[in-house]
Design an enzyme around this catalytic site. Structure first.
Site, PDB file in Angstrom:
ATOM      1  N   THR A   1       0.813  -1.211   0.000  1.00  0.00           N
ATOM      2  CA  THR A   1       0.000   0.000   0.000  1.00  0.00           C
ATOM      3  C   THR A   1       0.846   1.261   0.000  1.00  0.00           C
ATOM      4  O   THR A   1       0.437   2.296  -0.517  1.00  0.00           O
ATOM      5  CB  THR A   1      -0.944  -0.030   1.227  1.00  0.00           C
TER       6      THR A   1
ATOM      7  N   TYR B   1      -8.271   0.849  -3.225  1.00  0.00           N
ATOM      8  CA  TYR B   1      -7.148   1.302  -4.061  1.00  0.00           C
ATOM      9  C   TYR B   1      -6.445   0.064  -4.579  1.00  0.00           C
ATOM     10  O   TYR B   1      -6.762  -1.058  -4.188  1.00  0.00           O
ATOM     11  CB  TYR B   1      -6.167   2.133  -3.217  1.00  0.00           C
TER      12      TYR B   1
ATOM     13  N   SER C   1       1.607  -7.615  -0.430  1.00  0.00           N
ATOM     14  CA  SER C   1       2.405  -8.533   0.397  1.00  0.00           C
ATOM     15  C   SER C   1       1.706  -9.842   0.699  1.00  0.00           C
ATOM     16  O   SER C   1       2.349 -10.823   1.065  1.00  0.00           O
ATOM     17  CB  SER C   1       2.851  -7.852   1.685  1.00  0.00           C
TER      18      SER C   1
ATOM     19  N   THR D   1       1.726  -4.241   4.285  1.00  0.00           N
ATOM     20  CA  THR D   1       1.655  -4.473   5.729  1.00  0.00           C
ATOM     21  C   THR D   1       1.101  -5.848   6.088  1.00  0.00           C
ATOM     22  O   THR D   1       1.299  -6.314   7.208  1.00  0.00           O
ATOM     23  CB  THR D   1       0.796  -3.386   6.406  1.00  0.00           C
ATOM     24  N   ASP D   2       0.412  -6.501   5.150  1.00  0.00           N
ATOM     25  CA  ASP D   2      -0.263  -7.757   5.502  1.00  0.00           C
ATOM     26  C   ASP D   2       0.691  -8.841   5.991  1.00  0.00           C
ATOM     27  O   ASP D   2       0.392  -9.564   6.943  1.00  0.00           O
ATOM     28  CB  ASP D   2      -1.080  -8.284   4.310  1.00  0.00           C
TER      29      ASP D   2
ATOM     30  N   LYS E   1       0.738  -7.062  12.653  1.00  0.00           N
ATOM     31  CA  LYS E   1      -0.373  -6.222  12.221  1.00  0.00           C
ATOM     32  C   LYS E   1      -1.591  -6.649  13.027  1.00  0.00           C
ATOM     33  O   LYS E   1      -2.067  -7.781  12.911  1.00  0.00           O
ATOM     34  CB  LYS E   1      -0.628  -6.397  10.723  1.00  0.00           C
TER      35      LYS E   1
ATOM     36  N   GLU F   1      -0.823 -27.539  28.474  1.00  0.00           N
ATOM     37  CA  GLU F   1      -2.162 -27.721  27.917  1.00  0.00           C
ATOM     38  C   GLU F   1      -2.290 -29.086  27.253  1.00  0.00           C
ATOM     39  O   GLU F   1      -3.354 -29.680  27.237  1.00  0.00           O
ATOM     40  CB  GLU F   1      -2.413 -26.586  26.913  1.00  0.00           C
TER      41      GLU F   1
HETATM   42  N1  ASN Z   1      -1.602  -1.930   3.904  1.00  0.00           N
HETATM   43  C1  ASN Z   1      -1.122  -2.834   3.032  1.00  0.00           C
HETATM   44  O1  ASN Z   1       0.014  -2.701   2.640  1.00  0.00           O
HETATM   45  C2  ASN Z   1      -2.016  -3.961   2.621  1.00  0.00           C
HETATM   46  C3  ASN Z   1      -1.725  -4.644   1.314  1.00  0.00           C
HETATM   47  N2  ASN Z   1      -2.726  -5.667   1.098  1.00  0.00           N
HETATM   48  C4  ASN Z   1      -0.379  -5.323   1.294  1.00  0.00           C
HETATM   49  O2  ASN Z   1      -0.001  -5.985   2.225  1.00  0.00           O
HETATM   50  O3  ASN Z   1       0.312  -5.222   0.299  1.00  0.00           O
END
Ligand code: ASN
Length: 331
Positions: free
Chosen positions: A14, A28, A61, A94-95, A167, A288
Protein backbone atom coordinates in the site's frame (compact mmCIF):
# COMPACT_ATOMS: atom_id res chain seq x y z
CA UNK A 1 30.43 14.10 9.29
CA UNK A 2 29.29 12.34 6.14
CA UNK A 3 25.66 11.36 5.75
CA UNK A 4 24.76 7.68 6.09
CA UNK A 5 24.10 5.82 2.85
CA UNK A 6 20.75 4.07 2.83
CA UNK A 7 19.37 1.79 0.13
CA UNK A 8 15.59 1.49 -0.19
CA UNK A 9 14.51 -1.92 -1.48
CA UNK A 10 10.94 -1.59 -2.72
CA UNK A 11 8.63 -4.60 -2.82
CA UNK A 12 5.21 -3.00 -3.33
CA UNK A 13 2.30 -2.86 -0.89
CA UNK A 14 0.00 0.00 0.00
CA UNK A 15 2.93 2.34 0.56
CA UNK A 16 3.23 2.08 -3.26
CA UNK A 17 -0.54 2.06 -3.72
CA UNK A 18 -2.82 4.41 -5.61
CA UNK A 19 -6.55 5.05 -5.32
CA UNK A 20 -8.98 6.68 -7.76
CA UNK A 21 -9.58 9.76 -5.57
CA UNK A 22 -8.07 11.34 -2.45
CA UNK A 23 -11.10 10.11 -0.48
CA UNK A 24 -10.18 6.48 -1.25
CA UNK A 25 -8.24 5.53 1.89
CA UNK A 26 -9.28 1.87 1.83
CA UNK A 27 -10.21 1.18 -1.82
CA UNK A 28 -7.15 1.30 -4.06
CA UNK A 29 -4.62 -0.83 -5.88
CA UNK A 30 -1.48 -1.80 -3.99
CA UNK A 31 1.95 -1.96 -5.65
CA UNK A 32 1.58 0.71 -8.35
CA UNK A 33 4.13 3.46 -7.64
CA UNK A 34 7.80 2.77 -8.53
CA UNK A 35 10.52 3.33 -5.92
CA UNK A 36 12.06 6.38 -7.61
CA UNK A 37 8.69 8.10 -7.43
CA UNK A 38 8.32 7.19 -3.76
CA UNK A 39 11.72 8.72 -3.03
CA UNK A 40 10.98 11.82 -5.12
CA UNK A 41 7.78 12.24 -3.12
CA UNK A 42 9.74 12.81 0.11
CA UNK A 43 12.55 15.29 -0.67
CA UNK A 44 13.25 15.53 3.09
CA UNK A 45 14.88 12.08 2.91
CA UNK A 46 18.02 13.86 1.68
CA UNK A 47 18.27 15.61 5.06
CA UNK A 48 18.73 12.33 6.94
CA UNK A 49 20.64 10.14 4.46
CA UNK A 50 22.05 9.69 0.98
CA UNK A 51 19.28 7.54 -0.45
CA UNK A 52 19.00 5.36 -3.52
CA UNK A 53 16.27 2.91 -4.49
CA UNK A 54 15.99 -0.54 -6.02
CA UNK A 55 12.75 -2.11 -7.18
CA UNK A 56 12.96 -5.74 -6.02
CA UNK A 57 9.30 -6.65 -6.59
CA UNK A 58 6.07 -4.77 -7.14
CA UNK A 59 3.52 -6.93 -5.31
CA UNK A 60 0.88 -6.82 -2.61
CA UNK A 61 2.41 -8.53 0.40
CA UNK A 62 -0.31 -11.18 0.73
CA UNK A 63 1.22 -12.65 -2.44
CA UNK A 64 4.75 -12.98 -1.02
CA UNK A 65 6.19 -16.48 -1.61
CA UNK A 66 9.09 -18.30 0.06
CA UNK A 67 11.09 -17.81 -3.14
CA UNK A 68 10.56 -14.05 -2.90
CA UNK A 69 11.60 -14.08 0.76
CA UNK A 70 14.81 -15.83 -0.29
CA UNK A 71 15.49 -13.37 -3.14
CA UNK A 72 14.92 -10.39 -0.85
CA UNK A 73 17.00 -11.87 1.96
CA UNK A 74 19.95 -12.58 -0.31
CA UNK A 75 19.81 -9.05 -1.71
CA UNK A 76 19.73 -7.52 1.80
CA UNK A 77 22.67 -9.70 2.83
CA UNK A 78 24.72 -8.72 -0.22
CA UNK A 79 24.03 -5.01 0.27
CA UNK A 80 24.84 -5.21 3.98
CA UNK A 81 28.33 -6.46 3.06
CA UNK A 82 29.03 -3.38 0.91
CA UNK A 83 31.15 -0.59 2.38
CA UNK A 84 29.03 2.02 0.62
CA UNK A 85 25.84 0.89 2.41
CA UNK A 86 25.18 1.92 6.02
CA UNK A 87 21.55 0.89 6.32
CA UNK A 88 18.73 -0.74 4.37
CA UNK A 89 15.03 0.12 4.23
CA UNK A 90 12.49 -2.28 2.77
CA UNK A 91 9.13 -0.90 1.66
CA UNK A 92 6.58 -3.66 2.01
CA UNK A 93 2.86 -4.32 2.15
CA UNK A 94 1.66 -4.47 5.73
CA UNK A 95 -0.26 -7.76 5.50
CA UNK A 96 2.80 -10.01 5.74
CA UNK A 97 5.33 -7.36 6.80
CA UNK A 98 5.77 -9.08 10.18
CA UNK A 99 6.74 -12.33 8.47
CA UNK A 100 9.39 -10.76 6.23
CA UNK A 101 10.80 -8.68 9.12
CA UNK A 102 11.10 -11.76 11.34
CA UNK A 103 12.61 -13.80 8.49
CA UNK A 104 15.33 -11.19 7.85
CA UNK A 105 15.91 -10.89 11.62
CA UNK A 106 16.72 -14.63 11.65
CA UNK A 107 18.95 -14.93 8.59
CA UNK A 108 20.74 -11.66 7.74
CA UNK A 109 24.13 -11.70 9.50
CA UNK A 110 24.73 -7.99 9.81
CA UNK A 111 24.85 -5.32 12.49
CA UNK A 112 23.73 -2.69 9.98
CA UNK A 113 20.20 -1.40 10.48
CA UNK A 114 17.56 -3.12 8.35
CA UNK A 115 14.19 -1.37 8.68
CA UNK A 116 10.94 -2.63 7.15
CA UNK A 117 8.17 -0.11 6.51
CA UNK A 118 4.70 0.06 5.02
CA UNK A 119 1.63 2.20 5.17
CA UNK A 120 -2.06 1.75 5.81
CA UNK A 121 -3.27 4.32 3.28
CA UNK A 122 -2.12 4.72 -0.32
CA UNK A 123 -0.04 7.78 -1.15
CA UNK A 124 -2.96 9.23 -3.11
CA UNK A 125 -5.23 9.40 0.00
CA UNK A 126 -5.95 12.30 2.35
CA UNK A 127 -3.67 11.99 5.40
CA UNK A 128 -1.57 9.33 3.69
CA UNK A 129 0.79 7.79 6.25
CA UNK A 130 3.43 6.41 3.89
CA UNK A 131 5.58 9.50 3.47
CA UNK A 132 6.23 10.05 7.17
CA UNK A 133 6.68 6.31 7.73
CA UNK A 134 9.28 6.21 4.94
CA UNK A 135 11.06 9.28 6.32
CA UNK A 136 11.12 7.67 9.79
CA UNK A 137 12.38 4.34 8.42
CA UNK A 138 15.22 6.02 6.51
CA UNK A 139 16.11 8.08 9.59
CA UNK A 140 16.29 4.91 11.71
CA UNK A 141 18.30 3.04 9.04
CA UNK A 142 20.75 5.96 8.97
CA UNK A 143 21.15 6.09 12.75
CA UNK A 144 24.26 4.61 14.39
CA UNK A 145 22.27 3.68 17.50
CA UNK A 146 19.98 1.43 15.42
CA UNK A 147 22.88 -0.96 14.74
CA UNK A 148 22.82 -4.41 16.31
CA UNK A 149 19.19 -4.27 17.39
CA UNK A 150 17.91 -6.80 14.88
CA UNK A 151 15.59 -6.09 11.99
CA UNK A 152 13.27 -3.21 12.87
CA UNK A 153 9.88 -1.95 11.77
CA UNK A 154 9.22 1.81 11.71
CA UNK A 155 5.51 2.64 11.54
CA UNK A 156 3.32 5.32 13.09
CA UNK A 157 6.27 7.05 14.85
CA UNK A 158 7.23 3.83 16.65
CA UNK A 159 10.31 1.64 16.29
CA UNK A 160 9.32 -1.98 16.76
CA UNK A 161 11.29 -5.21 16.84
CA UNK A 162 10.70 -7.17 13.64
CA UNK A 163 10.50 -10.29 15.79
CA UNK A 164 7.74 -9.10 18.05
CA UNK A 165 5.57 -6.85 15.96
CA UNK A 166 2.32 -7.87 14.28
CA UNK A 167 -0.37 -6.22 12.22
CA UNK A 168 -3.14 -6.10 14.80
CA UNK A 169 -5.71 -3.81 13.17
CA UNK A 170 -6.43 -3.39 9.49
CA UNK A 171 -8.32 -0.09 9.22
CA UNK A 172 -6.24 2.24 11.40
CA UNK A 173 -2.85 3.80 10.82
CA UNK A 174 -1.97 2.65 14.34
CA UNK A 175 -1.94 -0.91 13.01
CA UNK A 176 1.22 -2.51 14.37
CA UNK A 177 1.49 -3.78 17.92
CA UNK A 178 3.95 -5.84 19.87
CA UNK A 179 2.91 -7.78 22.99
CA UNK A 180 6.19 -6.61 24.58
CA UNK A 181 5.99 -2.96 23.54
CA UNK A 182 7.86 -0.75 21.08
CA UNK A 183 11.66 -0.38 21.29
CA UNK A 184 11.56 3.34 20.74
CA UNK A 185 10.11 6.34 18.96
CA UNK A 186 11.22 8.29 15.93
CA UNK A 187 10.31 11.96 15.99
CA UNK A 188 11.35 14.57 13.41
CA UNK A 189 14.03 12.27 12.01
CA UNK A 190 15.64 11.41 15.35
CA UNK A 191 15.31 8.04 17.09
CA UNK A 192 14.77 7.68 20.83
CA UNK A 193 15.41 4.20 22.30
CA UNK A 194 13.95 2.62 25.42
CA UNK A 195 14.82 -1.09 25.13
CA UNK A 196 16.62 -3.64 22.96
CA UNK A 197 15.70 -7.23 22.01
CA UNK A 198 17.33 -10.10 23.93
CA UNK A 199 16.28 -12.97 21.65
CA UNK A 200 18.93 -14.23 19.18
CA UNK A 201 18.94 -12.32 15.90
CA UNK A 202 21.12 -11.30 12.92
CA UNK A 203 24.79 -11.54 14.02
CA UNK A 204 24.00 -13.87 16.94
CA UNK A 205 21.82 -16.14 14.79
CA UNK A 206 22.94 -19.65 13.79
CA UNK A 207 21.11 -19.20 10.47
CA UNK A 208 22.64 -17.51 7.44
CA UNK A 209 20.74 -16.55 4.29
CA UNK A 210 23.91 -17.04 2.23
CA UNK A 211 23.86 -20.76 3.12
CA UNK A 212 20.13 -21.43 2.68
CA UNK A 213 18.84 -22.42 -0.74
CA UNK A 214 15.22 -23.36 -0.08
CA UNK A 215 12.88 -22.93 2.88
CA UNK A 216 11.07 -25.95 4.31
CA UNK A 217 7.37 -26.33 3.46
CA UNK A 218 5.29 -25.46 6.55
CA UNK A 219 1.53 -24.91 6.74
CA UNK A 220 -0.80 -23.41 9.35
CA UNK A 221 -4.27 -24.62 10.40
CA UNK A 222 -6.62 -22.48 12.46
CA UNK A 223 -8.21 -23.89 15.60
CA UNK A 224 -11.90 -23.39 16.47
CA UNK A 225 -14.83 -25.28 17.93
CA UNK A 226 -15.89 -28.21 15.73
CA UNK A 227 -12.55 -28.09 13.86
CA UNK A 228 -11.95 -31.16 11.70
CA UNK A 229 -8.66 -32.84 10.80
CA UNK A 230 -9.25 -32.27 7.06
CA UNK A 231 -6.63 -29.52 6.77
CA UNK A 232 -3.98 -31.63 8.51
CA UNK A 233 -4.67 -34.63 6.29
CA UNK A 234 -4.42 -32.43 3.20
CA UNK A 235 -1.14 -30.87 4.41
CA UNK A 236 0.24 -34.36 4.96
CA UNK A 237 -0.62 -35.33 1.37
CA UNK A 238 1.03 -32.14 0.13
CA UNK A 239 4.32 -33.18 1.78
CA UNK A 240 4.77 -30.62 4.58
CA UNK A 241 7.72 -30.82 6.97
CA UNK A 242 5.82 -29.12 9.82
CA UNK A 243 2.33 -27.98 10.69
CA UNK A 244 1.59 -25.00 12.91
CA UNK A 245 -1.53 -25.48 14.99
CA UNK A 246 -3.03 -22.00 15.52
CA UNK A 247 -4.70 -23.33 18.63
CA UNK A 248 -7.34 -21.81 20.81
CA UNK A 249 -6.17 -20.17 24.06
CA UNK A 250 -2.88 -21.66 25.22
CA UNK A 251 -2.48 -23.47 21.88
CA UNK A 252 -5.03 -26.06 22.90
CA UNK A 253 -5.95 -28.97 20.61
CA UNK A 254 -9.41 -30.57 20.35
CA UNK A 255 -9.25 -34.19 21.44
CA UNK A 256 -10.57 -35.45 18.09
CA UNK A 257 -7.66 -33.73 16.28
CA UNK A 258 -4.94 -35.44 18.31
CA UNK A 259 -5.01 -38.78 16.36
CA UNK A 260 -4.42 -37.04 13.00
CA UNK A 261 -1.59 -34.96 14.47
CA UNK A 262 -0.01 -38.08 15.94
CA UNK A 263 -0.29 -39.83 12.61
CA UNK A 264 1.59 -36.92 10.98
CA UNK A 265 4.18 -36.94 13.77
CA UNK A 266 4.68 -40.67 13.21
CA UNK A 267 5.59 -39.89 9.59
CA UNK A 268 8.18 -37.32 10.72
CA UNK A 269 6.09 -34.16 10.34
CA UNK A 270 6.77 -31.69 13.17
CA UNK A 271 3.72 -30.53 15.12
CA UNK A 272 4.10 -27.02 16.51
CA UNK A 273 1.52 -25.53 18.85
CA UNK A 274 0.94 -21.78 18.60
CA UNK A 275 -2.08 -19.71 19.66
CA UNK A 276 -4.73 -17.88 17.65
CA UNK A 277 -5.16 -15.21 20.38
CA UNK A 278 -4.32 -11.77 18.99
CA UNK A 279 -3.04 -9.85 22.00
CA UNK A 280 0.03 -12.09 22.39
CA UNK A 281 0.01 -15.86 22.78
CA UNK A 282 2.09 -17.60 25.43
CA UNK A 283 2.21 -21.35 24.85
CA UNK A 284 4.11 -23.44 27.38
CA UNK A 285 5.28 -27.04 27.04
CA UNK A 286 3.10 -29.68 28.69
CA UNK A 287 0.78 -27.05 30.20
CA UNK A 288 -2.16 -27.72 27.92
CA UNK A 289 -1.10 -30.85 26.02
CA UNK A 290 1.47 -33.54 26.92
CA UNK A 291 4.09 -32.26 24.47
CA UNK A 292 6.84 -34.50 25.86
CA UNK A 293 4.67 -37.60 25.39
CA UNK A 294 3.50 -36.60 21.89
CA UNK A 295 6.91 -35.24 20.83
CA UNK A 296 5.42 -31.89 19.84
CA UNK A 297 7.01 -28.43 19.86
CA UNK A 298 5.57 -25.22 21.31
CA UNK A 299 5.92 -21.85 19.56
CA UNK A 300 5.92 -19.98 22.90
CA UNK A 301 5.05 -16.32 22.16
CA UNK A 302 5.39 -16.54 18.38
CA UNK A 303 2.08 -16.18 16.59
CA UNK A 304 1.22 -18.82 13.95
CA UNK A 305 2.57 -16.86 10.97
CA UNK A 306 5.85 -16.11 12.76
CA UNK A 307 6.09 -19.73 13.90
CA UNK A 308 5.76 -20.71 10.23
CA UNK A 309 8.76 -18.54 9.37
CA UNK A 310 10.97 -19.89 12.17
CA UNK A 311 10.05 -23.50 11.36
CA UNK A 312 10.68 -22.96 7.63
CA UNK A 313 14.17 -21.64 8.46
CA UNK A 314 15.02 -24.06 11.30
CA UNK A 315 14.02 -27.16 9.32
CA UNK A 316 16.71 -26.33 6.75
CA UNK A 317 19.21 -27.17 9.54
CA UNK A 318 17.61 -29.91 11.67
CA UNK A 319 14.79 -32.47 11.64
CA UNK A 320 15.11 -33.14 15.38
CA UNK A 321 12.15 -32.06 17.52
CA UNK A 322 14.34 -31.27 20.56
CA UNK A 323 16.60 -29.06 18.48
CA UNK A 324 13.55 -27.42 16.98
CA UNK A 325 12.18 -26.72 20.47
CA UNK A 326 15.53 -25.24 21.55
CA UNK A 327 15.36 -22.93 18.53
CA UNK A 328 11.80 -21.88 19.42
CA UNK A 329 12.97 -20.91 22.93
CA UNK A 330 16.02 -19.00 21.73
CA UNK A 331 14.77 -16.92 18.78
N1 ASN B 1 -1.60 -1.93 3.90
C1 ASN B 1 -1.12 -2.83 3.03
O1 ASN B 1 0.01 -2.70 2.64
C2 ASN B 1 -2.02 -3.96 2.62
C3 ASN B 1 -1.72 -4.64 1.31
N2 ASN B 1 -2.73 -5.67 1.10
C4 ASN B 1 -0.38 -5.32 1.29
O2 ASN B 1 0.00 -5.99 2.22
O3 ASN B 1 0.31 -5.22 0.30
Amino acid sequence: DAKSKVVILATGGTIAGAGATAANSATYQAAKVPVDKLIAGVPELANVADVRGEQVFQIASESFTNEQLMTLGKRVSALAKQDDVDGIVITHGTDTLEETAFFLNLVVRSEKPVVVVGSMRPGSALSADGMLNLYDAVAVAAAKDARGKGVLVAMNDEIQSGRDVSKAINIRTEAFKSPWGALGMVVEGKSYWFRAPVKRHTTSSEFDIDKIEKLAPVEVAYGYGNMSDAAYRAFDKAGVKAVIHAGTGNGSVAKHIVPALQELRGKGVQVIRSARVTGGGFVLRNAEQPDDKYDWVVAHDLNPQKARILAAVALTATQDSKELQRIFWEY
